[in-house]
Design a protein around this motif. Structure first.
Motif, mmCIF file in Angstrom:
data_model
loop_
_atom_site.group_PDB
_atom_site.id
_atom_site.type_symbol
_atom_site.label_atom_id
_atom_site.label_comp_id
_atom_site.label_asym_id
_atom_site.label_seq_id
_atom_site.Cartn_x
_atom_site.Cartn_y
_atom_site.Cartn_z
ATOM 1 N N TRP A 197 4.703 -17.597 -45.353
ATOM 2 C CA TRP A 197 3.295 -17.207 -45.285
ATOM 3 C C TRP A 197 2.961 -16.017 -46.176
ATOM 4 C CZ3 TRP A 197 -0.911 -19.597 -43.826
ATOM 5 C CH2 TRP A 197 -2.088 -18.857 -43.676
ATOM 6 N N LEU A 204 -1.251 -23.090 -50.605
ATOM 7 C CA LEU A 204 -2.258 -22.362 -49.840
ATOM 8 C C LEU A 204 -3.487 -22.128 -50.704
ATOM 9 C CD1 LEU A 204 -2.608 -21.013 -47.005
ATOM 10 C CD2 LEU A 204 -1.928 -18.862 -48.088
ATOM 11 N N TYR A 250 -8.329 -19.539 -44.781
ATOM 12 C CA TYR A 250 -7.087 -19.968 -45.424
ATOM 13 C C TYR A 250 -6.879 -21.457 -45.141
ATOM 14 C CZ TYR A 250 -5.795 -15.164 -46.487
ATOM 15 O OH TYR A 250 -5.775 -13.882 -46.994
ATOM 16 N N LYS A 309 0.442 -16.075 -49.356
ATOM 17 C CA LYS A 309 -0.763 -15.233 -49.399
ATOM 18 C C LYS A 309 -0.797 -14.359 -50.644
ATOM 19 C CE LYS A 309 -2.686 -13.000 -46.166
ATOM 20 N NZ LYS A 309 -2.951 -12.053 -45.057
ATOM 21 N N LEU A 349 -3.778 -20.078 -53.972
ATOM 22 C CA LEU A 349 -2.888 -18.936 -53.812
ATOM 23 C C LEU A 349 -1.461 -19.378 -54.133
ATOM 24 C CD1 LEU A 349 -4.464 -17.315 -50.611
ATOM 25 C CD2 LEU A 349 -4.904 -16.793 -53.017
ATOM 26 N N LYS A 396 -7.611 -20.396 -50.535
ATOM 27 C CA LYS A 396 -8.479 -19.468 -49.798
ATOM 28 C C LYS A 396 -9.926 -19.698 -50.186
ATOM 29 C CE LYS A 396 -9.458 -15.643 -47.392
ATOM 30 N NZ LYS A 396 -10.915 -15.541 -47.647
ATOM 31 N N SER A 435 -7.494 -20.517 -40.382
ATOM 32 C CA SER A 435 -7.849 -19.157 -39.984
ATOM 33 C C SER A 435 -9.346 -18.959 -40.132
ATOM 34 C CB SER A 435 -7.110 -18.117 -40.846
ATOM 35 O OG SER A 435 -7.728 -17.994 -42.111
#
Length: 353
Positions: free
Chosen positions: A254, A149, A109, A258, A139, A151, A105
């Motif tokens: 997802w 994940l 991410y 997040k 995350l 960030k 993204s």
């Protein structure tokens, strides 16, 4: 900033491993299974993609390349694709762990393996293809499917990124490209790319014949249009034991990822029995032929009482316990048969739903 290190003036580029191409040109593939479909509805908070994927070249729709021109077309696409996606393939250092990730993204991410990212809230060093080191934070993590994940925590919102693909379009025999930083970031070598094909695909696990080594964990598996279809997960010396987390795991989880949630889902492991609850265990009413339980020797009428040395009192509890193990794992199942206690070693299969 680069921690005071002097950048080499030598131009770096990706290493593309095409040694398997001749072998693939003469190999034949039988379609042993079909890819699973993803849910019709995907969370609205998923990163969006504005650029449409290019049409797939005809050579990638064939069972195998036939001519020299086919091989040249494959080589040209691999070189072009690698140049395009290497910009969003990063090296990660998180505590003592090192691995690879892919930016998906513009906000930064990064998809990676859960065993690379670890628990939520950890500091991460993200190493860009040019060697720049920037801060990030871990995350969420799906412990079962090894999906993590990360960030990037800078204010930049225009990071180069790759689109997340759709598992519905992945079939056995599809060509794919794996990128990674084996052994960690190397300024001279750059990212390493390997060409291969999908040999197994389900909602929870994917297998390719791409060679993986340490440091590739968390690296992206791309289709030949440059969409992320999986993340490198379990890596072994034997190619038959290299597995990837399908991108579907990230689609489905997802929002939880997040929100920095650490969670588990059913692994997709399969025992292959049905039964009825009764005092003290589960009486097996069906043992499916050619499934793991049948191959191990379990029979209709057995009362299953333990799984991995833990008491099991209901079918729902058994399903949950099986789902805590990975497909291919060897487990111990305890039963009562004609008043006698027996134990069986079972190698779990994989569910297709």
């Amino acid at each position: 900033m680069r921690n005071g290190r002097k950048r080499s003036s030598r131009t770096t580029g990706p290493i593309v491993c095409l040694a398997t191409m001749v072998h693939l040109a003469v190999a034949s593939f039988s379609v042993a299974a079909e890819a699973e479909a993803t849910p019709d509805k995907i969370e609205k908070s998923l990163p969006t993609v504005t650029e449409a994927a290019p049409d797939l070249l005809p050579v990638f729709r064939q069972p195998a390349p036939v001519t020299i021109d086919d091989l040249r077309a494959i080589e040209d696409r691999v070189v072009e694709l690698t140049e395009r996606v290497k910009e969003c393939t990063v090296s990660l250092q998180i505590g003592r762990a090192q691995g690879t990730g892919v930016i998906v993204s513009p906000e930064g991410y990064i998809l990676t393996a859960g065993h690379v990212s670890g628990k939520p809230g950890r500091f991460a060093t993200v190493i860009l293809p040019n060697g720049d080191r920037i801060p990030g934070r871990t995350l969420g993590i799906n412990d079962t499917l090894d999906a993590g994940l990360v960030k990037i925590t800078t204010s930049r919102t225009d990071w180069p990124h790759a689109p997340m693909g759709d598992s519905e379009g992945v079939d056995v025999g599809d060509w794919c490209l794996v990128l990674g930083h084996p052994g960690g970031y190397d300024e001279v070598r750059g990212v390493v790319a390997r060409l291969g094909r999908v040999v197994f695909s389900s909602n929870r696990i994917m297998q390719t014949d791409c060679e993986l080594v340490g440091g590739d964990s968390g690296g992206p598996v791309f289709d030949m249009n440059g969409q992320v279809i999986g993340i490198n997960s379990r890596i072994q010396r034997d190619l038959n034991h290299n597995f990837h987390t399908p991108v579907k795991a990230f689609h489905d989880g997802w929002d939880r990822l997040k929100e920095s949630e650490q969670f588990s889902v059913h692994s997709g492991a399969l025992l292959g029995v049905s039964g009825e609850n009764e005092d003290g265990g589960i009486r097996l009413t069906r043992v499916y032929p050619d499934e793991p339980a049948a191959r191990a020797g379990l029979e209709v009428g057995d009362v299953l009482i333990t799984f991995q040395a833990r008491r099991v009192r209901s079918l729902d509890e058994l399903i949950e316990r099986v789902g805590e193990e990975l497909p291919g794992s060897r487990v111990t199942v305890g039963v009562i048969r004609d008043g006698e206690s027996l134990e069986f070693r079972v190698r779990l299969g994989v569910r297709w739903d």
